[in-house]
Enzyme design. Sequence first.
Site, mmCIF file in Angstrom:
data_model
loop_
_atom_site.group_PDB
_atom_site.id
_atom_site.type_symbol
_atom_site.label_atom_id
_atom_site.label_comp_id
_atom_site.label_asym_id
_atom_site.label_seq_id
_atom_site.Cartn_x
_atom_site.Cartn_y
_atom_site.Cartn_z
ATOM 1 N N TYR A 52 16.388 30.838 6.609
ATOM 2 C CA TYR A 52 15.562 31.541 6.729
ATOM 3 C C TYR A 52 15.900 31.782 8.271
ATOM 4 O O TYR A 52 15.926 31.099 9.389
ATOM 5 C CB TYR A 52 14.058 30.802 6.618
ATOM 6 C CG TYR A 52 13.989 31.025 5.548
ATOM 7 C CD1 TYR A 52 14.268 32.265 4.316
ATOM 8 C CD2 TYR A 52 13.246 30.008 4.827
ATOM 9 C CE1 TYR A 52 13.586 31.929 2.820
ATOM 10 C CE2 TYR A 52 12.889 29.626 3.262
ATOM 11 C CZ TYR A 52 13.205 30.880 2.429
ATOM 12 O OH TYR A 52 12.983 30.932 1.500
ATOM 13 N N LYS A 85 0.617 -1.295 -0.139
ATOM 14 C CA LYS A 85 -0.163 -0.119 0.419
ATOM 15 C C LYS A 85 1.153 1.056 -0.060
ATOM 16 O O LYS A 85 2.188 1.205 0.576
ATOM 17 C CB LYS A 85 -0.475 -0.083 1.175
ATOM 18 C CG LYS A 85 -0.343 -0.303 2.355
ATOM 19 C CD LYS A 85 -1.329 0.086 3.815
ATOM 20 C CE LYS A 85 -0.283 0.218 4.917
ATOM 21 N NZ LYS A 85 -0.964 -0.750 6.495
ATOM 22 N N ARG A 122 -11.174 -0.411 14.166
ATOM 23 C CA ARG A 122 -10.610 0.881 13.004
ATOM 24 C C ARG A 122 -11.739 -0.208 12.540
ATOM 25 O O ARG A 122 -13.159 -0.407 12.112
ATOM 26 C CB ARG A 122 -9.579 0.815 12.553
ATOM 27 C CG ARG A 122 -9.060 1.642 13.435
ATOM 28 C CD ARG A 122 -7.523 1.926 12.858
ATOM 29 N NE ARG A 122 -6.911 0.521 12.113
ATOM 30 C CZ ARG A 122 -5.699 0.563 10.960
ATOM 31 N NH1 ARG A 122 -4.857 1.663 11.489
ATOM 32 N NH2 ARG A 122 -4.941 -0.067 10.466
ATOM 33 N N MET A 173 11.501 24.328 1.710
ATOM 34 C CA MET A 173 10.562 23.385 1.365
ATOM 35 C C MET A 173 11.731 22.813 0.555
ATOM 36 O O MET A 173 11.219 21.923 0.289
ATOM 37 C CB MET A 173 10.049 25.091 0.277
ATOM 38 C CG MET A 173 8.568 23.483 -0.486
ATOM 39 S SD MET A 173 7.387 24.681 -0.963
ATOM 40 C CE MET A 173 6.946 25.635 0.521
#
Length: 385
Positions: A272, A42, A140, A322
């Site tokens: 930053y 998965k 679940r 990022m």
Amino acid sequence: MQFVPDAPPPRAEAVVDLAAVRHNVGVLRAAAPDSALMAVVKADGYGHGAVAVGSAALAAGATWLGVCTLEEALALRAGGIDAPVLSWLHVPTDDFTEAVAAGIDLSVGSVAHLDAVLAGARAAGRTARLHLKIDTGLSRGGAQPAQWADLVDAAAKAVAEGTAEVVAVFSHLSHGDTPGHPTLDLQAERLTTAWQAARDRGLHPIRHLANSGATLMRRPELALDLVRPGIAVYGLDPYDRPVAQSPLRPAMRLQARVALVKRVPAGEGVAYGHEWVAPVETTLALLPVGYADGVPRRLNRDGRMRVLLGGELRPAVGRISMDQVVVDCGDAPVAEGDLAVLFGSGADGEPTAQDWADELGTIHYEVVTGVRGPRVTRVVREEPW
Ligand SMILES: *Cc1c(COP(=O)(O)O)cnc(C)c1O
């Protein structure tokens, strides 16, 4: 994205070692020698590539693949895999026609889900292959014991009509990573009770319960007819043992090429917010990966992130952004184009996915599934490096 042999080397790559996958499947088969093995692929093979890992696992003796969604199951078929595939998380509004037509085994945990699958079977003109799911204590997916008789009854009717075949009764563990935990036996007992009820209704299903951790416990009463390991196929230890103490071999290595090298004077702030200021003149290497690629920003919040570059572990400095990470190389002779290893098997001294997970307060599952394309190119290797 897959690697094209003649293309320039990727800026960042998740290298996947299929020899490690085959080794890990061998370890799992030895731990449950009397059970069939379903390799769970998965989430695109836990970030490693579902078709490549699935094919390698089948070549190493797995006979089933497991996924979460219909789309994931159909992607395996589209990738040329014709082995049995089980898909287990659906919403009742899913259209099951294509999945039934493609011979995908389907988990069913309520009469409403069963009805939706049977509608797909009628539309496809083919028998649906069902794995009835019982909730034995995870709360679940799956039917609760009180609903079980109704579900089995409805499934038995569909079998009698020829719309469905009941392949299995199964469940999922809450403490599959905790040997000796009392819920293991309790869940196995509840599964057996549910399975017996299906047999009493004239069905002949197999039983399955164990994930990686439960498989490696070497307990036949948990391994049953089929085991469903995921994380261990990728070489990540379900009990968080260090690589040197685990029989498994991590299959993924995340690496990036140095995009730029620069010399900065003492007192220069980096990235930053200038959380790091060069204490002395030094050489900085810029890596073109960041939090959009699966290198979480909080990995360097305490300045402890290290990458393997030029044979040494070197500190990432300043905030991860990022797209970028800056590495302090001191006076080492690093060059643009050099390869930096962010995590891997640890064999060359690089950090492991487990190290990242410890630093991040999470589990290695989240680390590897977080590595993302399209800016990270997946490079699949048949042979170990
Ligand atoms: C993800 C999953 C597995 C595999 O679990 P691991 O802990 O990765 O071995 C097995 N069964 C089900 C139902 C799952 O969702």
